[in-house]
Design an enzyme around this catalytic site. Structure first.
Site, mmCIF file in Angstrom:
data_model
loop_
_atom_site.group_PDB
_atom_site.id
_atom_site.type_symbol
_atom_site.label_atom_id
_atom_site.label_comp_id
_atom_site.label_asym_id
_atom_site.label_seq_id
_atom_site.Cartn_x
_atom_site.Cartn_y
_atom_site.Cartn_z
ATOM 1 N N GLY A 106 -8.648 4.260 -11.978
ATOM 2 C CA GLY A 106 -8.530 4.305 -10.523
ATOM 3 C C GLY A 106 -7.637 3.163 -10.086
ATOM 4 N N THR A 107 -6.956 3.344 -8.968
ATOM 5 C CA THR A 107 -6.007 2.291 -8.599
ATOM 6 C C THR A 107 -6.292 1.589 -7.286
ATOM 7 O OG1 THR A 107 -4.581 4.110 -8.070
ATOM 8 C CG2 THR A 107 -4.090 2.889 -10.067
ATOM 9 N N THR A 108 -5.477 1.805 -6.265
ATOM 10 C CA THR A 108 -5.462 0.833 -5.166
ATOM 11 C C THR A 108 -6.601 0.954 -4.150
ATOM 12 O OG1 THR A 108 -3.094 0.960 -5.422
ATOM 13 C CG2 THR A 108 -3.891 -0.236 -3.512
ATOM 14 N N ALA A 114 1.004 4.881 -9.908
ATOM 15 C CA ALA A 114 -0.411 5.184 -10.156
ATOM 16 C C ALA A 114 -1.221 5.334 -8.872
ATOM 17 C CB ALA A 114 -1.029 4.099 -11.024
ATOM 18 N N LYS A 124 -12.993 6.409 -4.577
ATOM 19 C CA LYS A 124 -13.105 5.048 -5.099
ATOM 20 C C LYS A 124 -13.749 4.097 -4.102
ATOM 21 C CE LYS A 124 -8.582 5.959 -6.954
ATOM 22 N NZ LYS A 124 -7.187 5.506 -6.853
#
Lengths: 283, 240
Positions: A51-53, A226, A84
């Site tokens: 998972g990213t930002t 990403a 997220k």
């Protein structure tokens, strides 16, 4: 209190007075259920979705937290609508970047830990107490983090004692750092932070704060492969939530849709103006 | 060496039951009532911190009378049981029936094998999507379980029988929250001081009241504080 002597009866560990912590209870009763307690052999970690930002910012009445919806596995998009950002409890939110599987499990346990304390004690933990608890849980994952399966959360909540929104960031060793005004974690965070720095100002009101969060994510998606931008064709928008004295509220899809359109329209307009001024073809 | 005393099992169990009943009878009663949007719990309890009514899980609550340290221990065990189950499986897989069974086993084992029975009586209740889906289990000190669903109301504690008669007269299915609360307060107040005391009016500040509200999204349990309770009692219609 011998469990074996009378099957069906609640085990002795359940009836032992003491801990208000669910994690401590699991450690004594069923340690294998705890994330990070498994023995792993050395070697390279397998490819898993990441998972990213995540961005968080304070506004006049609390905090806003937002996360994009993309999970990546190497250069591939593993998932387009992963979530997220989660409510940790009524007055706090937790966002996660890093190995998705472990992060989601960590959040589940963290939510349970706070709720368990609340039910046993009949009162909420302080915001600092919640932040410290998360610290300990990340530290428990250090072994896996060393093998490349790191989880880095961002925690934000409304401090009921002080009446303000506060933001905490963490490192993989469980180090806890209180952030001023705004912060971002994940691979797109470099770009999101730059964006937050320009867009954030003191005393933002709620809708403006959501706009800033969406804007920061759009900027992160622009430069980080990403991080996923708002998906207009599938109408998949970031998860945006606010935490105020009234509690955790996720911004509803239609309202968010309008804000996303607005932010994107604004970007398009700026782009057109830019092209006109520089004598581009897009007249 | 002296011969051990012979006590018949009947006598032993009877003594234990008498002992437990006496302990329970010393405490104040708890009433549990179904209303159209959920299940309400009420008891006379001046303490703000030592609860007789608590949340166990999303849709499950617990009410108890008797010895505080004993039912508090059972309450904590119930929260651990429910949280562990929800964590290992899913939140949907935690239900009142499983919890009631675990409590029944525990109470039954203590009653038959340990020297002193637990001086407690419990209610484990779960709200469903409709009143028909509600579950109310009443558990006694000896581990016996009664499924009180269908009656819609339960009284436990010292003067349970007397209060039960009053409650059965006043309660009916499909009442609103203010209505059941006013019934609860009248029923609790009908147990005067002493055996034949006069009915009393109990102030909202002396009451501990909570509900499992089926209209709430995830966690249905909510405590009604005395200011909110006063408002609710003020709108209740006078007894018919």
């Amino acid at each position: 209190m011998d469990h074996a002597a009378s099957p069906g009866r609640l085990p002795g560990a359940f009836m032992t007075p003491g801990s208000s912590s669910f994690v401590d209870f699991l450690q004594g009763h069923a340690p294998t259920l705890l994330p990070g307690m498994r023995d792993l052999t050395g070697g390279e970690a397998p490819a898993t979705p990441h998972g990213t930002t995540i961005v968080a910012l304070a506004f006049d009445r609390g905090v806003v937290m937002a996360g994009d919806r993309r999970a990546t596995m190497g250069s591939m998009i593993a998932h387009r609508e992963i979530e997220k950002v989660f409510p940790a409890d009524e007055f706090s939110a937790v966002g996660i970047a890093g190995t998705a599987g472990l992060a989601v499990e960590l959040v589940r346990l963290f939510q349970l830990e706070l709720e368990h304390y609340e039910k046993i004690e009949g009162t909420l933990l302080s915001l600092d107490g919640k932040a410290n608890r998360l610290s300990t849980m990340i530290r428990g994952n250090l072994g896996l983090a060393m093998q490349g399966l790191a989880v880095v959360p961002l925690f934000a909540g409304y401090d009921l004692d002080r009446g303000v929104g506060r933001i905490f960031s963490y490192d993989v060793t469980g180090g806890r750092y209180e952030e001023r005004d705004h912060h971002s974690v994940g691979s797109g965070s470099v770009f999101a932070r730059g964006s937050l720095k320009k867009l954030w100002r003191p005393g933002l009101e709620a809708t403006a704060a959501v706009r800033v969060a969406v804007g920061a994510l759009v900027d992160a998606a622009d430069d980080d492969s990403a991080t996923g931008g708002p998906d207009e064709s599938r109408r998949i928008f970031p998860v945006v939530a606010s935490v105020t004295a009234a509690g955790y509220v996720r911004v509803p899809q239609d309202e968010l849709g309008r804000i996303v359109e607005d932010v994107l329209d604004e970007r398009r307009a700026e782009h057109r103006r830019d092209r006109r001024e520089t004598g581009g073809i897009d007249r | 060496m002296s011969m051990p005393f012979y006590v018949s099992p009947e006598q032993l169990m009877k003594d234990r039951a008498d002992y437990a009943r006496k302990g329970i009878a010393r405490g104040r009663s708890v009433v549990v009532l179904q209303y159209e949007d959920g299940i309400a719990f009420a008891t006379e309890n001046p303490s703000r911190a030592l609860h007789k009514i608590s949340e166990i899980y999303d849709r499950i609550a617990f009410a108890a009378v008797g010895k505080y340290n004993e039912f508090e221990n059972l309450r904590v065990a119930g929260v651990r049981y429910a949280d562990l189950r929800g964590y290992s499986y899913d939140r949907k897989d935690v239900n009142a029936r499983g919890l009631a069974n675990a409590y029944a086993q525990t109470l039954g084992t203590v009653f038959t094998t340990e020297s002193k029975p637990l001086e407690v009586e419990l209610v484990v209740a779960e709200v469903g999507d409709s009143p028909a889906g509600d579950q109310i289990y009443r558990l006694s000190y000896d581990g016996s379980v009664a499924d009180e669903h269908g009656y819609g109301h339960v009284v436990m504690g010292g003067q349970a029988e007397r209060l039960g008669t009053v409650l059965a007269e006043e309660w009916r299915a499909g009442m609103s929250l203010p209505e059941v609360l006013s019934v609860a307060v009248r029923v609790l107040g009908s147990a005067g001081e002493g055996e034949q005391g006069e009915p009393r009016a109990i102030a909202a500040s002396q009451l501990e009241v909570a509900v499992l509200d089926r209209t709430r999204p995830r966690r249905a349990f909510r405590r009604l504080t005395s200011s909110l309770l006063e408002e609710l009692l003020a709108v209740a219609p006078p007894p018919a």
